[in-house]
Design a protein around this motif. Sequence first.
Motif, short mmCIF file in Angstrom:
data_model
loop_
_atom_site.label_atom_id
_atom_site.label_comp_id
_atom_site.label_asym_id
_atom_site.label_seq_id
_atom_site.Cartn_x
_atom_site.Cartn_y
_atom_site.Cartn_z
N ALA A 152 0.83 -1.21 0.00
CA ALA A 152 0.00 0.00 0.00
C ALA A 152 0.86 1.26 0.00
O ALA A 152 0.56 2.23 -0.69
N ASN A 153 1.96 1.23 0.75
CA ASN A 153 2.87 2.38 0.79
C ASN A 153 3.57 2.56 -0.56
O ASN A 153 3.78 3.69 -1.02
N ALA A 154 3.93 1.43 -1.21
CA ALA A 154 4.56 1.52 -2.53
C ALA A 154 3.60 2.15 -3.55
O ALA A 154 3.99 3.00 -4.36
N ALA A 155 2.33 1.73 -3.50
CA ALA A 155 1.33 2.31 -4.40
C ALA A 155 1.12 3.79 -4.09
O ALA A 155 1.02 4.63 -5.01
N GLY A 156 1.06 4.13 -2.79
CA GLY A 156 0.88 5.52 -2.40
C GLY A 156 2.03 6.40 -2.84
O GLY A 156 1.83 7.56 -3.23
N ILE A 209 1.20 10.78 0.88
CA ILE A 209 1.35 9.34 0.64
C ILE A 209 0.41 8.55 1.54
O ILE A 209 -0.24 7.60 1.09
N TRP A 210 0.31 8.94 2.82
CA TRP A 210 -0.51 8.16 3.75
C TRP A 210 -1.99 8.20 3.36
O TRP A 210 -2.73 7.24 3.61
N VAL A 263 1.60 -3.80 -7.57
CA VAL A 263 1.53 -3.71 -6.10
C VAL A 263 0.08 -3.73 -5.62
O VAL A 263 -0.21 -4.27 -4.55
N CYS A 264 -0.84 -3.15 -6.40
CA CYS A 264 -2.26 -3.24 -6.03
C CYS A 264 -2.75 -4.68 -6.11
O CYS A 264 -3.53 -5.14 -5.27
N PHE A 323 -2.68 -2.50 9.92
CA PHE A 323 -2.65 -1.11 10.40
C PHE A 323 -1.85 -1.00 11.70
O PHE A 323 -1.15 -0.01 11.93
N VAL A 324 -1.95 -2.00 12.56
CA VAL A 324 -1.16 -2.02 13.80
C VAL A 324 0.33 -2.03 13.46
O VAL A 324 1.14 -1.36 14.11
N ALA A 325 0.70 -2.81 12.43
CA ALA A 325 2.10 -2.87 12.00
C ALA A 325 2.57 -1.50 11.52
O ALA A 325 3.71 -1.09 11.78
N VAL A 326 1.69 -0.78 10.82
CA VAL A 326 2.04 0.57 10.35
C VAL A 326 2.24 1.51 11.53
O VAL A 326 3.21 2.29 11.59
N VAL A 327 1.32 1.44 12.50
CA VAL A 327 1.43 2.29 13.69
C VAL A 327 2.72 1.98 14.44
O VAL A 327 3.42 2.88 14.93
N ALA A 328 3.06 0.68 14.53
CA ALA A 328 4.29 0.28 15.22
C ALA A 328 5.51 0.89 14.57
O ALA A 328 6.50 1.21 15.24
N ASN A 329 5.43 1.09 13.27
CA ASN A 329 6.56 1.69 12.54
C ASN A 329 6.80 3.14 12.99
O ASN A 329 7.94 3.61 12.99
#
Length: 471
Positions: free
Chosen positions: A112-116, A128-129, A299-300, A348-354
């Motif tokens: 999702a980040n690569a697509a963004g 991007i987010w 990526v999508c 989403f938790v993994a993203v927040v952890a980042n």
Amino acid sequence: MTTMQTANKDALAQNLKPRHVRMLSIAGVIGAGLFVGSGHAISEAGPAVLIAYAAAGALVVLIMRMLAEMAVALPDSGSFSTYADRALGRWAGFTIGWLYWWFWVLVIPLEANAAGTILHAWFPQIAIWQFTLAITLILTSTNLLSVKNYGEFEFWFALLKVGAIIAFLCAAALAVTGLMPDSSTSGLQHLYDTQGFMPNGIGKVMAAILTTMFSFMGTEIITIAAAESKNPGRQITKATNSVIWRIALFYLLSIFFVVALVPWNSPSLVEHGSYQTVLQAMNIPHAKLIVDSVVLIAVCSCLNSALYTSSRMLYSLSCRKDAPQAASRTTRNGTPWVAVLLSTGAAFVAVVANYVAPSAVFEFLLASSGAIALLVYLVIAFSHLVLRRRREKAGETLSYRMWLFPGLTWAAIIFIVTVLVCMLFNAQHQNELLATGGLTLAIVVASFVVPRKKRAREQTRFYAVRSSENS
């Protein structure tokens, strides 16, 4: 709700059409790694990267043949996790199921980040987010409605990817033969004119195998998706029979043209990716825009598959009492909606952890996904070894068989173990192997903590229902 009730009331729908499964089988192995990531492998091994891709591709062909034999006999959304459970014990199915789920959960935010990032370059006024969130929510919504929506999205994603690769192969073939107008490159001289075919030695080729191995992760999705189609055995058989030409055409031929048309040590291969470098060498107008568009589709597609695959694995674990029971609930359309939401939520938790946790924490979590592909393949091989012998002893007739059993099965096991040992002594891949080992050990321990007796009785009922449904 018992497992038996789950298998009946909360069963998955068989709404994937043959064209969905067919296109999934053709393009499921094509990810952004082919268009961009292959440049890193080429810069590492030189033209001899073809050996690395051939070795990794051969392993995938053998693993898919083993997996197909088991899947044709017992189609299941849990695929190799279910077969490991039956062959090696509850701990194996539990461990590899959760590892595989974790792998795809981490893929969701990364893709999702690569697509963004690509979309942000086109529309810089949008963050991007915001693109990342929008894409994830859209694909999550389509996965919640019906498996047919997943199949429809993947059908068109796959069609566009296949079309892009065929167009690239045609243009590259014209360039190699000197028939491409205005091309600044032609011929096959770059296969050997820059320090030879294997400029960095066999050690770098082995290291490249470790890199290319993960490019093929996703080939096994067809055995998961086919369980939601009518006549899954036939779909799996057709998909597996075509895996050889798919790998040969999409990967080996593509990489052959890349190393033939541009020097392997070109900085552009790492900076811009293999496809863009070749298109620019052929003086194709708007090469970057073309490749970015194709990578966006790729990526999508990968994100869509990650949402689908992680939810189906979680659903299967739930049906076997190895995950929260709520994850086995489905909608009227047969979609495991709780599993979809839990998988997206974990992403989403993994993203927040980042953003919240120290960077070392997220880097460890990310590294832990690196060697999961090899562990999945190893478990598939051992499961096949056990189940095949068990079926032969019981006198069962197999409609689809692995070649030269048990010789090729053991050959695959030895190859995988060799690669894992190489990873252990390779500084570039050592951390990801150790991280995966630590995570695997934790999950194995957890498999013995979760209540066993009740789960064992209900699992017996589950397999009895599955066998009767597929007989």
